[in-house]
Design a protein around this motif. Structure first.
Motif, PDB file in Angstrom:
ATOM      1  N   ASP A 165       0.830  -1.212   0.000  1.00 18.03           N
ATOM      2  CA  ASP A 165       0.000   0.000   0.000  1.00 18.03           C
ATOM      3  C   ASP A 165       0.862   1.259   0.000  1.00 18.03           C
ATOM      4  O   ASP A 165       0.571   2.226  -0.706  1.00 18.03           O
ATOM      5  CB  ASP A 165      -0.943   0.012   1.203  1.00 18.03           C
ATOM      6  CG  ASP A 165      -2.079  -0.994   1.089  1.00 18.03           C
ATOM      7  OD1 ASP A 165      -2.309  -1.528  -0.023  1.00 18.03           O
ATOM      8  OD2 ASP A 165      -2.732  -1.253   2.122  1.00 18.03           O
ATOM      9  N   LEU A 168       2.402   1.627  -3.501  1.00 16.43           N
ATOM     10  CA  LEU A 168       1.407   2.078  -4.480  1.00 16.43           C
ATOM     11  C   LEU A 168       1.044   3.547  -4.263  1.00 16.43           C
ATOM     12  O   LEU A 168       0.906   4.307  -5.227  1.00 16.43           O
ATOM     13  CB  LEU A 168       0.159   1.196  -4.407  1.00 16.43           C
ATOM     14  CG  LEU A 168       0.347  -0.240  -4.897  1.00 16.43           C
ATOM     15  CD1 LEU A 168      -0.848  -1.102  -4.509  1.00 16.43           C
ATOM     16  CD2 LEU A 168       0.591  -0.281  -6.391  1.00 16.43           C
ATOM     17  N   ASN A 188      -2.162  -6.613  -6.253  1.00 15.71           N
ATOM     18  CA  ASN A 188      -1.398  -5.434  -5.820  1.00 15.71           C
ATOM     19  C   ASN A 188       0.034  -5.493  -6.342  1.00 15.71           C
ATOM     20  O   ASN A 188       0.588  -4.482  -6.769  1.00 15.71           O
ATOM     21  CB  ASN A 188      -1.390  -5.327  -4.299  1.00 15.71           C
ATOM     22  CG  ASN A 188      -2.733  -4.975  -3.723  1.00 15.71           C
ATOM     23  OD1 ASN A 188      -3.762  -5.198  -4.345  1.00 15.71           O
ATOM     24  ND2 ASN A 188      -2.745  -4.444  -2.523  1.00 15.71           N
ATOM     25  N   LEU A 208       2.073  -2.720  -9.217  1.00 10.24           N
ATOM     26  CA  LEU A 208       3.213  -1.852  -8.895  1.00 10.24           C
ATOM     27  C   LEU A 208       3.768  -1.125 -10.125  1.00 10.24           C
ATOM     28  O   LEU A 208       3.898   0.106 -10.096  1.00 10.24           O
ATOM     29  CB  LEU A 208       4.307  -2.652  -8.181  1.00 10.24           C
ATOM     30  CG  LEU A 208       4.004  -3.046  -6.738  1.00 10.24           C
ATOM     31  CD1 LEU A 208       5.036  -4.048  -6.231  1.00 10.24           C
ATOM     32  CD2 LEU A 208       3.952  -1.825  -5.835  1.00 10.24           C
ATOM     33  N   PHE A 229       1.764   1.799 -11.349  1.00 15.78           N
ATOM     34  CA  PHE A 229       1.824   2.978 -10.489  1.00 15.78           C
ATOM     35  C   PHE A 229       3.217   3.608 -10.492  1.00 15.78           C
ATOM     36  O   PHE A 229       3.520   4.459  -9.668  1.00 15.78           O
ATOM     37  CB  PHE A 229       1.410   2.616  -9.058  1.00 15.78           C
ATOM     38  CG  PHE A 229      -0.072   2.543  -8.865  1.00 15.78           C
ATOM     39  CD1 PHE A 229      -0.762   3.582  -8.264  1.00 15.78           C
ATOM     40  CD2 PHE A 229      -0.787   1.446  -9.307  1.00 15.78           C
ATOM     41  CE1 PHE A 229      -2.133   3.525  -8.093  1.00 15.78           C
ATOM     42  CE2 PHE A 229      -2.157   1.372  -9.147  1.00 15.78           C
ATOM     43  CZ  PHE A 229      -2.837   2.413  -8.542  1.00 15.78           C
TER      44      PHE A 229
END
Length: 119
Positions: A24, A27, A65, A69, A72
């Motif tokens: 998190d 990101l 997620n 990566l 992002f």
């Protein structure tokens, strides 16, 4: 100029919230165009193992997620060669393209970043 940030993820994806929190942070940093890198170290290398079934442990799957990566802007992804070897993980079978670093390269990597967070 933004300070660079290296996030070291040392926990397996099923041992608690640390792995998800590390992702998190990466990101979020990437979303704000911060220069972010991520290092999977120790049991954190297990996050890169393919074919995990976290639902069996009532955990959230982190694979989406991890795959997000690069979208992002978090392209600097690393894993410790020693961590892979000690956990019986093969580089060619990892679920994400990462740069495998030996111990000296890890020391050099830590010097390249302004800030380091370990989770």
């Amino acid at each position: 100029m933004s300070q660079s940030l290296l996030i070291i993820s040392r926990q397996s994806p099923w041992s608690g919230p640390s792995a998800r929190e590390a992702l998190d942070i990466a990101l979020a940093g990437g979303a704000f165009d911060l220069p972010v890198g991520m290092l999977f170290l120790d049991d954190g290398a297990f996050q890169l193992a393919p074919g995990q079934h976290p639902a069996h442990l009532q955990q959230k799957d982190l694979q989406a997620n991890l795959q997000a990566l690069p979208m992002f802007g978090v392209d600097d992804l690393y894993v410790s060669a020693r961590s892979l070897r000690e956990r019986g993980l093969a580089e060619e079978r990892l679920a994400l393209a990462v740069e495998v670093l030996d111990d000296q390269a890890l020391r050099d990597l830590l010097q390249r970043y302004d800030q380091v967070i370990t989770l």
